[in-house]
Design an enzyme around this catalytic site. Structure first.
Site, short mmCIF file in Angstrom:
data_model
loop_
_atom_site.label_atom_id
_atom_site.label_comp_id
_atom_site.label_asym_id
_atom_site.label_seq_id
_atom_site.Cartn_x
_atom_site.Cartn_y
_atom_site.Cartn_z
N CYS A 127 -38.39 -28.88 5.98
CA CYS A 127 -39.72 -29.11 6.56
C CYS A 127 -40.78 -29.00 5.47
CB CYS A 127 -40.03 -28.13 7.67
SG CYS A 127 -41.64 -28.50 8.41
N THR A 190 -39.46 -35.69 7.00
CA THR A 190 -40.69 -36.41 6.68
C THR A 190 -41.04 -36.33 5.18
OG1 THR A 190 -41.89 -34.42 7.27
CG2 THR A 190 -41.71 -36.11 8.96
N GLY A 240 -35.38 -41.91 9.98
CA GLY A 240 -36.62 -42.20 9.26
C GLY A 240 -37.09 -43.61 9.51
C1 LIG Z 1 -44.28 -34.39 15.43
C2 LIG Z 1 -43.03 -34.21 14.62
C3 LIG Z 1 -42.37 -32.99 14.63
C4 LIG Z 1 -41.20 -32.81 13.88
N1 LIG Z 1 -40.57 -31.61 13.94
C5 LIG Z 1 -39.38 -31.44 13.27
C6 LIG Z 1 -38.65 -30.23 13.41
O1 LIG Z 1 -38.99 -29.32 14.14
N2 LIG Z 1 -37.49 -30.14 12.69
C7 LIG Z 1 -37.00 -31.15 11.89
O2 LIG Z 1 -35.93 -31.00 11.29
N3 LIG Z 1 -37.68 -32.32 11.77
C8 LIG Z 1 -38.85 -32.48 12.45
N4 LIG Z 1 -39.53 -33.68 12.36
C9 LIG Z 1 -38.96 -34.76 11.52
C10 LIG Z 1 -38.15 -35.75 12.35
O3 LIG Z 1 -37.07 -35.12 13.00
C11 LIG Z 1 -37.65 -36.92 11.49
O4 LIG Z 1 -36.77 -36.43 10.51
C12 LIG Z 1 -38.77 -37.67 10.79
O5 LIG Z 1 -39.91 -37.77 11.63
C13 LIG Z 1 -38.35 -39.08 10.36
O6 LIG Z 1 -37.91 -39.84 11.47
P1 LIG Z 1 -38.90 -40.86 12.27
O7 LIG Z 1 -39.61 -41.69 11.28
O8 LIG Z 1 -37.98 -41.62 13.19
O9 LIG Z 1 -39.84 -39.98 13.04
C14 LIG Z 1 -40.69 -33.88 13.10
C15 LIG Z 1 -41.37 -35.10 13.09
C16 LIG Z 1 -42.51 -35.29 13.83
C17 LIG Z 1 -43.18 -36.64 13.81
#
Ligand SMILES: Cc1cc2nc3c(=O)[nH]c(=O)nc-3n(C[C@H](O)[C@H](O)[C@H](O)COP(=O)(O)O)c2cc1C
Length: 301
Positions: A127, A190, A240
């Site tokens: 994170c 992220t 992602g």
């Molecule tokens: C609002 C938000 C909260 C997130 N919280 C977590 C989390 O608690 N733990 C984690 O491993 N990743 C967390 N992520 C990351 C996502 O699980 C994912 O790895 C990342 O957003 C990329 O995927 P996406 O583009 O499909 O969202 C979070 C992402 C967002 C947008």
């Protein structure tokens, strides 16, 4: 056939709700299941409950999304209850995401969460938004391996390690977690970013920096999954920016076995899972594929 199998667990399709996105109550897991998800990842769980950062914690524009939620969650005790309850409501595999401030905390969380019998444990070592309190274990091969080992030593459930793209080279880190016993890898979390409000001249997010996700990070995710696939033999949950069936196919070709979908569910609602599954099926039919396995890692042949 778009059903997938990982660690002998059956997923009715390859789309897994990514961690932190929707679904913190057991009842809501049923709604998610009906929406067509293949698997559900919980919000990352810490030992103690966490409030997270003060608002504003999210920002979005046409290109993507940025958040600094700060890992707010109910803590391990309530989360164990929630997962146990959710297991009664749904057949969909549940991935419990854990994060600790120290290696030992990861071990404790692994042991405790095992009680709830999730199908998979995901250790979030990536994170980008809580660096002041938590070391970014995913930025060092040694630290990533230490977390992997302790999580594995404390459970009999398959363990995947969630890696960060905020490193110069993800390959040695992927190799280190594989050697330390990880059953799989989730990539990517992220990307670290920032936006400034030009009127107030202030950072938009209270935390100043946030994690960028959504469509804009898709090329970064594909590259990282491609490189990890080349480096290790364990399966990858490619995550992602996946928003369409074509993105899903591309991520499978890069080397993913399952696909994490997060931000697209914010933009498109949970019906995005059915939409992407249908688009995958259409693409496969139009291109002469009958089994999703034939697409996995196809870009490496
Ligand atoms: C609002 C938000 C909260 C997130 N919280 C977590 C989390 O608690 N733990 C984690 O491993 N990743 C967390 N992520 C990351 C996502 O699980 C994912 O790895 C990342 O957003 C990329 O995927 P996406 O583009 O499909 O969202 C979070 C992402 C967002 C947008």
């Amino acid at each position: 056939m778009i059903d997938s199998n990982l660690f002998n667990i059956k997923f009715k399709n390859p789309l897994v709700l990514a961690s932190g996105i929707l679904g913190v109550s057991a009842e809501y897991f049923k709604t998610l299941e009906k929406s067509g998800v293949g698997g559900i990842t919980t919000k990352s769980i810490s030992l103690k409950p966490r409030k997270g950062h003060k608002n504003p914690i999210m920002f979005c524009d046409d290109h993507g999304f940025m958040n600094a939620v700060g890992l707010s969650n109910a803590g391990i005790d309530k989360s164990i209850e929630m997962i146990k309850k959710a297991k009664q409501f749904v057949k969909t595999p549940i991935i419990a995401s854990i994060f600790g401030g120290t290696v030992d905390e990861f071990g404790e969380l692994s042991k405790l969460v095992t009680e709830a019998k999730p199908d998979i444990i995901e250790a979030n070592i990536s994170c980008p938004n809580v660096k002041k309190e938590f070391k970014l274990f995913g930025a060092s091969a040694e630290a990533a391996a230490a977390v992997t080992k302790i999580v594995k030593d404390n459970t009999n459930i398959p363990v995947v390690i969630k890696l960060t793209p905020n490193v110069t080279d993800i390959k040695p880190i992927a190799k280190a977690v594989e050697e330390a016993g990880a059953d799989g890898i989730t990539a990517i979390n992220t990307l670290s970013g920032m936006r400034i409000d030009v009127n107030t001249k202030m950072p938009i997010l209270t935390n100043k920096f946030g994690g960028v996700s959504g469509k804009g990070i898709f090329p970064v995710a594909v590259k990282n999954v491609y490189e990890i696939y080349k480096t290790v033999k364990i399966p990858i949950i490619g995550t992602g920016g996946i928003t369409t069936g074509k993105d899903a196919i591309e991520m499978l070709m890069a080397g993913a076995s399952l696909l994490g979908v997060g931000t697209a569910a914010y933009y498109g609602g949970i019906k995005v899972f059915t939409k992407v599954n249908l688009e995958i099926e259409d693409w496969m039919k139009n291109n002469g594929y009958s089994n999703i396995k034939d697409l996995m890692g196809a870009a490496h042949e």
